[in-house]
Write a protein that holds these residues in place. Structure first.
Motif, PDB file in Angstrom:
ATOM      1  N   LEU A 464      19.826  31.402  35.099  1.00 12.85           N
ATOM      2  CA  LEU A 464      21.333  31.768  35.688  1.00 12.85           C
ATOM      3  C   LEU A 464      22.819  32.807  33.882  1.00 12.85           C
ATOM      4  CD1 LEU A 464      23.766  30.742  37.013  1.00 12.85           C
ATOM      5  CD2 LEU A 464      24.153  29.427  36.121  1.00 12.85           C
ATOM      6  N   THR A 465      22.962  33.382  35.067  1.00 14.53           N
ATOM      7  CA  THR A 465      23.502  34.865  33.944  1.00 14.53           C
ATOM      8  C   THR A 465      24.833  34.854  34.416  1.00 14.53           C
ATOM      9  OG1 THR A 465      21.252  35.077  32.836  1.00 14.53           O
ATOM     10  CG2 THR A 465      23.713  36.809  32.817  1.00 14.53           C
ATOM     11  N   ALA A 466      25.366  34.622  34.000  1.00 19.62           N
ATOM     12  CA  ALA A 466      26.914  34.960  34.404  1.00 19.62           C
ATOM     13  C   ALA A 466      27.607  36.119  34.504  1.00 19.62           C
ATOM     14  CB  ALA A 466      28.077  33.828  33.473  1.00 19.62           C
ATOM     15  N   ALA A 467      28.112  37.001  34.641  1.00 20.47           N
ATOM     16  CA  ALA A 467      28.551  38.067  34.949  1.00 20.47           C
ATOM     17  C   ALA A 467      29.664  38.401  35.473  1.00 20.47           C
ATOM     18  CB  ALA A 467      27.511  39.805  35.587  1.00 20.47           C
ATOM     19  N   PHE A 468      30.942  39.016  35.653  1.00 25.47           N
ATOM     20  CA  PHE A 468      31.502  39.619  35.970  1.00 25.47           C
ATOM     21  C   PHE A 468      31.889  41.126  35.612  1.00 25.47           C
ATOM     22  CE2 PHE A 468      34.027  37.656  32.673  1.00 25.47           C
ATOM     23  CZ  PHE A 468      35.129  38.451  32.807  1.00 25.47           C
ATOM     24  N   THR A 469      33.415  41.390  37.001  1.00 22.35           N
ATOM     25  CA  THR A 469      33.718  43.106  36.842  1.00 22.35           C
ATOM     26  C   THR A 469      35.387  42.474  37.236  1.00 22.35           C
ATOM     27  OG1 THR A 469      34.071  43.227  39.194  1.00 22.35           O
ATOM     28  CG2 THR A 469      32.008  43.946  37.788  1.00 22.35           C
ATOM     29  N   SER A 483      51.835  43.620  49.453  1.00 22.95           N
ATOM     30  CA  SER A 483      52.706  42.266  49.059  1.00 22.95           C
ATOM     31  C   SER A 483      51.890  42.159  47.901  1.00 22.95           C
ATOM     32  CB  SER A 483      53.059  40.981  49.985  1.00 22.95           C
ATOM     33  OG  SER A 483      51.760  41.130  50.326  1.00 22.95           O
ATOM     34  N   THR A 484      51.014  42.847  47.632  1.00 25.70           N
ATOM     35  CA  THR A 484      50.430  42.789  46.187  1.00 25.70           C
ATOM     36  C   THR A 484      51.354  42.981  44.522  1.00 25.70           C
ATOM     37  OG1 THR A 484      48.720  43.288  47.192  1.00 25.70           O
ATOM     38  CG2 THR A 484      48.646  43.494  44.236  1.00 25.70           C
ATOM     39  N   ARG A 485      52.001  42.237  43.699  1.00 27.43           N
ATOM     40  CA  ARG A 485      53.042  42.067  42.474  1.00 27.43           C
ATOM     41  C   ARG A 485      52.175  43.195  41.670  1.00 27.43           C
ATOM     42  NH1 ARG A 485      57.257  41.168  44.691  1.00 27.43           N
ATOM     43  NH2 ARG A 485      58.001  38.859  45.158  1.00 27.43           N
ATOM     44  N   PRO A 486      52.756  43.835  40.647  1.00 25.98           N
ATOM     45  CA  PRO A 486      52.266  44.595  39.696  1.00 25.98           C
ATOM     46  C   PRO A 486      51.402  43.398  38.696  1.00 25.98           C
ATOM     47  CG  PRO A 486      54.558  44.031  39.409  1.00 25.98           C
ATOM     48  CD  PRO A 486      53.965  43.874  41.185  1.00 25.98           C
ATOM     49  N   LEU A 487      50.647  44.010  37.648  1.00 23.21           N
ATOM     50  CA  LEU A 487      49.287  43.547  36.979  1.00 23.21           C
ATOM     51  C   LEU A 487      49.373  41.937  37.267  1.00 23.21           C
ATOM     52  CD1 LEU A 487      52.213  42.951  34.238  1.00 23.21           C
ATOM     53  CD2 LEU A 487      51.367  43.755  35.087  1.00 23.21           C
ATOM     54  N   THR A 488      48.647  42.718  38.697  1.00 20.22           N
ATOM     55  CA  THR A 488      47.333  42.060  39.563  1.00 20.22           C
ATOM     56  C   THR A 488      46.283  42.117  39.227  1.00 20.22           C
ATOM     57  OG1 THR A 488      49.219  40.972  41.293  1.00 20.22           O
ATOM     58  CG2 THR A 488      46.674  40.634  41.799  1.00 20.22           C
ATOM     59  N   VAL A 489      44.602  41.307  38.545  1.00 18.78           N
ATOM     60  CA  VAL A 489      44.021  41.529  38.753  1.00 18.78           C
ATOM     61  C   VAL A 489      42.387  40.885  39.516  1.00 18.78           C
ATOM     62  CG1 VAL A 489      41.764  41.948  36.658  1.00 18.78           C
ATOM     63  CG2 VAL A 489      44.449  42.207  36.371  1.00 18.78           C
ATOM     64  N   ARG A 490      41.969  41.682  39.791  1.00 19.42           N
ATOM     65  CA  ARG A 490      40.630  40.723  40.558  1.00 19.42           C
ATOM     66  C   ARG A 490      39.875  40.703  39.413  1.00 19.42           C
ATOM     67  NH1 ARG A 490      40.227  43.879  44.067  1.00 19.42           N
ATOM     68  NH2 ARG A 490      40.947  43.430  45.909  1.00 19.42           N
ATOM     69  N   ILE A 491      39.238  39.059  39.516  1.00 20.48           N
ATOM     70  CA  ILE A 491      38.385  39.079  38.894  1.00 20.48           C
ATOM     71  C   ILE A 491      36.908  38.421  39.859  1.00 20.48           C
ATOM     72  CG2 ILE A 491      37.029  37.172  36.792  1.00 20.48           C
ATOM     73  CD1 ILE A 491      39.561  38.730  36.280  1.00 20.48           C
ATOM     74  N   ASP A 492      35.540  39.138  40.013  1.00 28.51           N
ATOM     75  CA  ASP A 492      34.840  38.900  40.794  1.00 28.51           C
ATOM     76  C   ASP A 492      33.445  38.688  40.104  1.00 28.51           C
ATOM     77  OD1 ASP A 492      33.001  39.329  42.908  1.00 28.51           O
ATOM     78  OD2 ASP A 492      33.328  41.565  43.296  1.00 28.51           O
ATOM     79  N   PRO A 493      32.990  37.533  39.990  1.00 31.86           N
ATOM     80  CA  PRO A 493      32.283  37.684  39.594  1.00 31.86           C
ATOM     81  C   PRO A 493      30.866  37.606  40.185  1.00 31.86           C
ATOM     82  CG  PRO A 493      33.004  35.244  40.329  1.00 31.86           C
ATOM     83  CD  PRO A 493      34.162  36.777  40.901  1.00 31.86           C
ATOM     84  N   ALA A 494      30.713  37.916  41.130  1.00 30.14           N
ATOM     85  CA  ALA A 494      29.500  38.954  41.933  1.00 30.14           C
ATOM     86  C   ALA A 494      28.285  38.688  41.396  1.00 30.14           C
ATOM     87  CB  ALA A 494      30.114  39.453  43.458  1.00 30.14           C
ATOM     88  N   ALA A 495      28.484  39.779  39.916  1.00 30.23           N
ATOM     89  CA  ALA A 495      27.290  40.220  39.676  1.00 30.23           C
ATOM     90  C   ALA A 495      26.137  39.496  38.446  1.00 30.23           C
ATOM     91  CB  ALA A 495      27.766  41.424  38.673  1.00 30.23           C
ATOM     92  N   THR A 496      26.864  38.168  39.314  1.00 35.57           N
ATOM     93  CA  THR A 496      26.188  36.609  38.399  1.00 35.57           C
ATOM     94  C   THR A 496      25.219  36.674  39.234  1.00 35.57           C
ATOM     95  OG1 THR A 496      28.386  35.774  37.968  1.00 35.57           O
ATOM     96  CG2 THR A 496      26.434  34.266  38.459  1.00 35.57           C
ATOM     97  N   GLN A 536      37.253  34.656  30.695  1.00 39.03           N
ATOM     98  CA  GLN A 536      35.925  34.257  30.411  1.00 39.03           C
ATOM     99  C   GLN A 536      35.420  33.109  31.810  1.00 39.03           C
ATOM    100  OE1 GLN A 536      34.969  31.439  27.028  1.00 39.03           O
ATOM    101  NE2 GLN A 536      35.166  29.973  28.444  1.00 39.03           N
ATOM    102  N   VAL A 537      34.503  33.438  32.025  1.00 38.91           N
ATOM    103  CA  VAL A 537      33.918  33.114  33.602  1.00 38.91           C
ATOM    104  C   VAL A 537      33.287  31.943  33.331  1.00 38.91           C
ATOM    105  CG1 VAL A 537      33.365  33.575  35.737  1.00 38.91           C
ATOM    106  CG2 VAL A 537      34.656  34.552  35.027  1.00 38.91           C
ATOM    107  N   THR A 538      32.976  30.636  33.830  1.00 40.90           N
ATOM    108  CA  THR A 538      31.636  29.576  34.045  1.00 40.90           C
ATOM    109  C   THR A 538      30.750  29.658  34.393  1.00 40.90           C
ATOM    110  OG1 THR A 538      32.651  29.406  31.417  1.00 40.90           O
ATOM    111  CG2 THR A 538      30.693  27.349  32.626  1.00 40.90           C
ATOM    112  N   VAL A 539      29.427  29.752  34.722  1.00 40.21           N
ATOM    113  CA  VAL A 539      29.153  29.191  36.429  1.00 40.21           C
ATOM    114  C   VAL A 539      28.592  27.915  35.908  1.00 40.21           C
ATOM    115  CG1 VAL A 539      27.923  29.902  38.128  1.00 40.21           C
ATOM    116  CG2 VAL A 539      29.594  31.545  37.079  1.00 40.21           C
TER     117      VAL A 539
END
Length: 916
Positions: A464-469, A483-496, A536-539
């Motif tokens: 198991l190896t966690a990864a994200f973009t 309706s997307t507010r500024p300073l919004t970030v998408r955290i995508d852990p699909a690369a795990t 930090q993303v923990t899987v």
């Protein structure tokens, strides 16, 4: 399926009855068409083509040739009596059939059908009211046809007809007579209304096989006269009820064969439903109440069944008709009344002749298979792990089932035959990762199938190896009103790398907030302020393994285009009697959607452009405006004297809650906020900065603007502003004012807004920057409410589709303050550095304070020629701010002080322009 002996016997029976089939014609028969629908363009004088069909079946019957098929369009009855007297040829019959392309199941003839003196004729799929008569004809097939004729016999076969086959039809009474030979009734449902269901008179060699009879009068099946050598097999005869409409008062029997017809006539494997104590058989003039008595006296009916229960005669479980018939009987068909094939119920002993499994009656009991299901023990596992599939179905005969399990990776399907009711189990080991679809095909003993499928994920073997973009989330370009507010970030852990199923995902966004989920789907998070955040993303997987990935994510406002709006008043604390107080922030909600009439505003704006006015201050003070939810910056936007009125344009980033905050440094005052426009990524117009260029000066042309009047000024197509500009950034200066007043700059001369851009005062030169949409013919309109004033307009840039830059908002920050380095002397300039690399323009709040004399400041691009226009006017004893838009060179701007006196200059950054 059971051993194939029964199938061989079925085939043998057909060959014995029908003979060896001839060779089929090689040519495909042509087709004639009949339609009486209003839109069919039919004609009985035509040739029966599909485009111009016959209007009547009778017309087609007169034209049909050997090998041709007459297709009768369904859905509307044909009110005619049809006679068929034309013949086909062996292997090339003339055929009349319902058109299978239509939704209605049969085509209806309302007044009867007669086949007279014809041969090699097929009638299939029709409904005939008024009955069918077949006379002096040979090789006639009546199949899947519904025939009725009131209380009379619906079908009459006579006139020495030969080889008439009636199959899979529903009939209200059948009579075979007049020396007809070789008539076959097979798999029909026949009801006797006032007479026997079937009457055979003087018709030798008649085969009555696998029919279901409902007999209410005399006998369900009556054979008499010279009908010798007939065959009565595999029928189900319901005779337990008697009708009051019968022509004869004779009690109802199951089967009656006269003495004259008994010679060579055979009867066996019939099932009769009759009330107890009745005569079931009448054979050669003698009645019998049981199959045993009948068999002992006549040698017939050795395998007949007598029951008083309908449940033992139908297709439901427990029926004695199932798998108990003679598959070699004359006239046996391979499919039943509903075209179902012969089927072996594995739960029932095969008690038919020679172990056959044909059912008695018109109907063949079927499995009922229609659905299949599966359970996969591991829908997510690494390659090399055994995966088990359990397959089941709704089959009534599970022991005869076969399951084909295709694991979806190109390997051959696994075929299992469970032999029990618990379904089948198939195991497979995937050799490589895939998103595979497992398909199960359930096949019963007669070849009927049911399907199901499920997806399974096969992952690469490993830890198991966690990864994200992490990437910013911006409003979509095809939907600028977002309706997307500024300073919004998408955290995508699909690369795990997740070899086993996921149990949990924990996210730490690095700003003190966390989230938890149970999927690797992207998560959006809106930060309250820009900056570098340690994410930090923990899987954790289903086997208890954990892995953590962390990285620093830079969060900032995105380059944006400008969306000009008609200005409107957003806040006026004078109308609510709620002045703002020093030290207490006031939240200003930025409207979105349709909350403001006639304005469609986006909830995804990155920065707002406002005109902010402070009036009625209780002491000398200043106002700061900044994004809601962030610390108050050490900057200012509006400076005001006690009792005075001061305004300034403010460009301010939007907070995560869709608000901005405003706060007085001290004292109390009324606050007026006018909404001018906004910046948003993937929307609006681009900006082109220009060196300050004078567009109008009423001191040299037109004279002062009088109170209560308006004047149009050309701003596009002049002074470096192209004709296609949609908005223009102007520095607006008032001088020589005769009264305290306000000035409004607006695009549409017919719609003056209740807002303001500048507050002139007698004896003071005052300036303010305005961003104004361009109105008709490239003009804007200026209005002052009272007194008179001279106005000077200097263009500093323009917005439009051909603009060259996008704007990036910044949280207000101080770039320079001469109070720490010394005043700017008259006739000198100073350089302000620290603008972002790549900036070609900047939006600044420039403040002059502690000025020793009246004058003006000019802000321009470092190293460029100084323009002959002003950016703000200095006044002794006053602190004067102004919103300034200026070109930038090498990350620097220059500020020049006119010859009016020395002054301190404070420069705050509100945002900057870059080329995309």
């Amino acid at each position: 399926m059971r051993p194939t002996r029964a199938v061989v016997l079925l085939t043998a029976g057909l060959v014995a009855l029908l003979g060896v089939p001839g060779t089929a014609a090689a040519a495909t028969p042509s087709t004639l068409y009949v339609s009486n629908h209003d839109d069919s363009h039919c004609s009985d004088a035509g040739s029966g083509t599909q485009s111009v069909p016959f209007c009547t079946v009778s017309a087609a019957a007169k034209a049909v040739q050997p090998g041709q098929t007459v297709l009768v369009k369904t859905g509307r009855a044909y009110d005619e009596a049809v006679t068929v007297d034309r013949s086909g040829e062996p292997g090339r019959p003339v055929t009349f059939a319902a058109d299978p392309t239509e939704g209605a199941p049969t085509a209806e003839l309302s007044k009867g059908l007669a086949v007279t003196g014809a041969g090699h004729v097929v009638v299939r799929g029709l409904t005939v009211r008024g009955g069918v008569q077949i006379s002096r004809s040979t090789d006639v097939e009546l199949d899947r046809t519904v025939v009725s004729r009131g209380t009379l016999d619906a079908l009459v076969v006579g006139g020495e007809s030969t080889d008439v086959h009636v199959s899979r039809s529903r009939l209200t009474g059948v009579r075979v007579e007049g020396g007809s030979r070789g008539t076959v009734l097979g798999r029909n449902q026949i009801i006797g209304v006032v007479r026997p269901a079937v009457t055979v008179v003087d018709a030798p060699g008649t085969a009555v096989t696998n029919n279901t009879f409902y007999g209410y009068c005399q006998a369900a099946l009556s054979v008499s006269g010279g009908s010798t050598g007939s065959a009565l097999f595999n029928n189900v005869l319901y005779t337990e009820a008697t009708s009051t409409r019968c022509e004869s008062a004779e009690p109802v029997q199951g089967m009656a064969v006269s003495q004259s017809a008994a010679e060579g006539t055979r009867a066996d494997y019939n099932l009769i439903v009759s009330a107890a104590g009745r005569t079931v058989y009448s054979w050669a003039g003698t009645g019998y109440q049981s199959p045993a008595a009948f068999q002992a006296a006549s040698g017939q009916g050795a395998h007949d069944i007598l029951t008083a229960s309908r449940d033992e005669a139908g297709q439901m479980d427990g029926s004695r008709a199932i798998d108990s018939a003679d598959p070699t009987a004359p006239g046996v068909l391979p499919t039943d009344h509903n075209l179902n094939p012969t089927a072996d119920d594995p739960r029932v002993p095969n008690t038919g002749k020679d172990g056959g499994y044909l059912d008695r009656g018109a109907y063949e009991t079927q499995d009922g298979l229609s659905e299949a299901w599966m359970v996969i023990d591991r829908t997510w596992a690494p390659a090399g792990t055994p995966v088990e599939v359990q397959a089941v179905s709704n089959s009534l005969w599970p022991t005869a089932m076969e399951y084909h399990v295709d694991f979806g990776d190109g390997t051959p399907p696994v075929v299992t035959r469970p032999g029990n009711a618990l379904g089948a189990v198939a195991t497979h080991v995937y050799s490589a990762p895939c998103e595979c679809t497992v398909k199960v095909t359930a096949v019963n003993g007669v070849g009927a199938k049911a399907f199901t499928q499920k997806s399974t994920k096969v992952t690469a073997a490993g830890p198991l190896t966690a990864a994200f973009t992490a990437e910013p989330v911006l409003p979509a370009s095809d939907s600028p009103i977002g309706s997307t507010r500024p300073l919004t970030v998408r955290i995508d852990p699909a690369a795990t790398a997740l070899p086993w199923p996921l149990d949990r995902v924990d996210l730490d966004f690095g700003d003190g907030t966390t989230a938890q989920g149970n999927s690797l789907e992207p998560v959006q998070h809106t930060y309250s302020r820009p900056g570098d955040h340690r994410v930090q993303v923990t899987v954790r997987d289903s086997h208890g393994a954990t892995s953590t990935a962390a990285k620093t994510v830079k969060v900032d406002y995105a380059p944006s285009g400008y969306v000009a709006t008609a200005p409107f008043r957003l806040l006026d604390t004078r109308t609510t009697n709620s002045p703002v107080a020093g030290g207490t922030p006031t939240g200003v909600i930025l409207p979105a959607g349709l909350s403001v009439p006639d304005h469609v505003l986006s909830g995804g704006m990155a920065a707002a452009v406002l005109n902010v006015t402070v009036t009625g201050a209780t002491e000398d003070t200043h106002l700061s405006v900044w994004p809601s939810g962030q610390p108050r910056p050490a900057t200012s936007n509006v400076n005001v004297r006690a009792g005075g009125t001061s305004s300034n344009t403010v460009t301010v980033p939007v907070g995560a809650d869709g608000r901005v905050s405003a706060q007085l440094n001290s004292g109390r005052a009324s606050l007026v906020v006018d909404f001018v426009g906004y910046y948003q990524p993937n929307a609006g117009q681009r900006f082109s900065p220009i060196a300050p260029t004078r567009l109008a000066d009423t001191r040299t042309a037109g004279g002062a603007l009088a109170g209560g009047t308006s004047r149009t000024v050309k701003v596009a197509g002049v002074g470096g502003v192209p004709a296609g500009a949609t908005a223009v950034a102007l520095n607006l200066t008032s001088t020589g004012s005769t009264a305290d007043a306000h000035v409004i700059a607006y695009p549409d001369p017919a719609n003056r807004p209740a807002t303001s851009n500048l507050n002139p005062e007698p004896g003071k030169d005052k300036s303010n920057q305005a961003i104004v949409p361009v109105g008709p013919d490239g003009t804007i309109t200026l209005y002052t409410n009272t007194g008179s004033t001279h106005l000077v307009l200097d263009a500093v840039g323009w917005y439009g589709k051909d603009g060259t830059t996008l704007f990036t908002p910044t949280v207000p920050r101080r770039l320079a303050d001469t109070r720490t380095t010394g005043k700017l002397a008259p006739g000198t300039d100073t350089t302000v550095a620290g603008l972002p690399a790549g900036a070609v323009g900047a939006v600044l709040n420039v403040t002059a304070t502690e000025s020793t004399g009246p004058g003006f400041l000019t802000v321009y691009g470092y190293g460029a020629s100084r323009p002959g226009a002003s950016s703000l006017n200095t006044r002794p004893g006053d602190t004067v701010p102004n919103h300034v838009t200026t070109p930038v060179a090498d990350g620097r701007v220059a500020v020049w002080n006119s010859h009016g006196g020395s002054t301190h200059v404070i420069t705050d950054l509100l945002g900057y322009f870059t080329r995309p």
